[in-house]
Design a protein around this motif. Structure first.
Motif, PDB file in Angstrom:
ATOM      1  N   UNK A 174       0.834  -1.197   0.000  1.00 14.83           N
ATOM      2  CA  UNK A 174       0.000   0.000   0.000  1.00 14.83           C
ATOM      3  C   UNK A 174       0.875   1.255   0.000  1.00 14.83           C
ATOM      4  N   UNK A 175       2.029   1.203   0.670  1.00 15.36           N
ATOM      5  CA  UNK A 175       2.943   2.343   0.682  1.00 15.36           C
ATOM      6  C   UNK A 175       3.470   2.642  -0.714  1.00 15.36           C
ATOM      7  N   UNK A 176       3.789   1.580  -1.478  1.00 14.17           N
ATOM      8  CA  UNK A 176       4.258   1.760  -2.856  1.00 14.17           C
ATOM      9  C   UNK A 176       3.181   2.403  -3.712  1.00 14.17           C
ATOM     10  N   UNK A 177       1.959   1.933  -3.543  1.00  9.50           N
ATOM     11  CA  UNK A 177       0.843   2.462  -4.337  1.00  9.50           C
ATOM     12  C   UNK A 177       0.584   3.917  -3.979  1.00  9.50           C
ATOM     13  N   UNK A 178       0.555   4.236  -2.691  1.00 13.14           N
ATOM     14  CA  UNK A 178       0.294   5.612  -2.265  1.00 13.14           C
ATOM     15  C   UNK A 178       1.397   6.556  -2.726  1.00 13.14           C
ATOM     16  N   UNK A 179       2.637   6.096  -2.672  1.00 12.20           N
ATOM     17  CA  UNK A 179       3.750   6.919  -3.151  1.00 12.20           C
ATOM     18  C   UNK A 179       3.620   7.192  -4.644  1.00 12.20           C
ATOM     19  N   UNK A 180       3.262   6.182  -5.396  1.00 15.06           N
ATOM     20  CA  UNK A 180       3.066   6.322  -6.841  1.00 15.06           C
ATOM     21  C   UNK A 180       1.936   7.307  -7.141  1.00 15.06           C
ATOM     22  N   UNK A 181       0.792   7.131  -6.491  1.00 11.19           N
ATOM     23  CA  UNK A 181      -0.375   7.980  -6.765  1.00 11.19           C
ATOM     24  C   UNK A 181      -0.144   9.424  -6.321  1.00 11.19           C
ATOM     25  N   UNK A 182       0.674   9.631  -5.305  1.00  8.24           N
ATOM     26  CA  UNK A 182       0.883  10.985  -4.785  1.00  8.24           C
ATOM     27  C   UNK A 182       1.605  11.893  -5.768  1.00  8.24           C
ATOM     28  N   UNK A 183       2.334  11.324  -6.709  1.00  5.15           N
ATOM     29  CA  UNK A 183       3.048  12.163  -7.681  1.00  5.15           C
ATOM     30  C   UNK A 183       2.227  12.413  -8.947  1.00  5.15           C
ATOM     31  N   UNK A 184       1.009  11.887  -8.994  1.00  2.00           N
ATOM     32  CA  UNK A 184       0.174  12.049 -10.171  1.00  2.00           C
ATOM     33  C   UNK A 184      -0.826  13.176  -9.988  1.00  2.00           C
ATOM     34  N   UNK A 185      -1.064  13.919 -11.063  1.00  2.00           N
ATOM     35  CA  UNK A 185      -2.155  14.889 -11.110  1.00  2.00           C
ATOM     36  C   UNK A 185      -3.353  14.142 -11.684  1.00  2.00           C
ATOM     37  N   UNK A 186      -4.305  13.786 -10.814  1.00  2.00           N
ATOM     38  CA  UNK A 186      -5.457  12.972 -11.218  1.00  2.00           C
ATOM     39  C   UNK A 186      -6.693  13.860 -11.237  1.00  2.00           C
ATOM     40  N   UNK A 187      -7.345  13.930 -12.399  1.00  2.06           N
ATOM     41  CA  UNK A 187      -8.466  14.847 -12.567  1.00  2.06           C
ATOM     42  C   UNK A 187      -9.769  14.380 -11.958  1.00  2.06           C
TER      43      UNK A 187
END
Length: 196
Positions: A174-187
Motif C-alpha cells: 500500500x505504501x508503494x501504491x500511495x507513493x506512486x499515486x501521490x506524484x500524479x495529477x489525477x483529474x
C-alpha cells in the motif's frame, strides 16, 4: 529603430536583428510585427486509423505511425511481436495490456500519451520495461495478479486526466501504491483495493 505594419517581418526576426545590429541602449519599437507561430505538435505526425479502430494483432497496420486514432489491445504477446509499434508517440484511444508473456515493452519507448484508458490486467511479471516516456493517460486501470513488485516502470507518468483504479495484491505494498499515486495529477476519483 521603428518597424510597423510590415507583415513580412516576424517579431522574432526583428528582435534578432536588434540584438545584433543596434547599439546597446537604443530604442527599438516593434509595432504590428507578426508574432511567432507556436509549433504545431502534429505538423510532423504520421496519423493512422479511425477512432473506432481496435488493433489486436498483428500490429503491422500501425507500423510507421506516430499517432494512432484508435485503440490497441496487447494480449498474450511476446516482445518481438511489438516492434511495429516503435514509432508511436500518441494513441488517441485506449491501450490495454492483458496477460502478456513478456515484461519487455521497449517497442513502446516513444509513447508519451494515451488519450483514453491505459489498462493493465493480469500482469505476469514484477514490472514492465519500455514505458519510460509515457507522461499522460486519460484513465489509469491497474488490475494485477499479484506479480508486481513496484511501479517504478512508469517514471514519467504525471497526469491522469480522469480517474485512477488500482487493484492489486502483495508483493506490491500500500505504501508503494500511495507513493506512486501521490506524484500524479489525477483529474477525477482514485480508488485503491488490495488483497492480503
Amino acid at each position: 529603430m521603428v518597424a510597423r505594419r510590415n507583415a513580412n517581418l516576424t517579431a522574432e526576426a526583428l528582435e534578432s536583428f536588434a540584438a545584433s545590429r543596434v547599439r546597446s541602449g537604443a530604442l527599438v519599437s516593434l509595432t504590428d510585427a507578426v508574432p511567432k507561430e507556436p509549433p504545431d505538435p502534429d505538423a510532423e505526425a504520421v496519423v493512422c486509423g479511425q477512432p473506432s479502430d481496435l488493433v489486436i494483432g498483428p500490429y503491422t497496420s500501425v507500423a510507421g505511425c506516430t499517432r494512432f486514432r484508435g485503440s490497441i489491445h496487447l494480449s498474450d504477446t511476446t516482445a518481438g511481436t511489438l516492434e511495429p509499434l516503435s514509432s508511436l508517440v500518441h494513441i488517441d484511444g485506449s491501450l490495454t495490456l492483458f496477460r502478456n508473456h513478456t515484461d519487455d515493452f521497449t517497442a513502446l519507448r516513444n509513447l508519451r500519451r494515451v488519450g483514453a484508458k491505459f489498462q493493465m490486467r493480469l500482469l505476469q511479471g514484477p514490472g514492465l520495461d519500455g514505458f519510460d516516456a509515457l507522461a499522460e493517460v486519460g484513465e489509469l486501470r491497474l488490475l494485477s495478479s499479484g506479480e508486481l513488485t513496484s511501479l517504478d516502470w512508469l517514471p514519467a507518468l504525471t497526469r491522469v486526466r480522469e480517474s485512477a483504479l488500482v487493484m492489486t495484491a502483495p508483493p506490491l505494498s500500500m505504501e508503494d501504491i500511495e507513493s506512486f499515486l501521490s506524484r500524479l495529477d489525477i483529474g477525477g476519483e482514485t480508488a485503491v483495493m488490495t488483497s492480503e
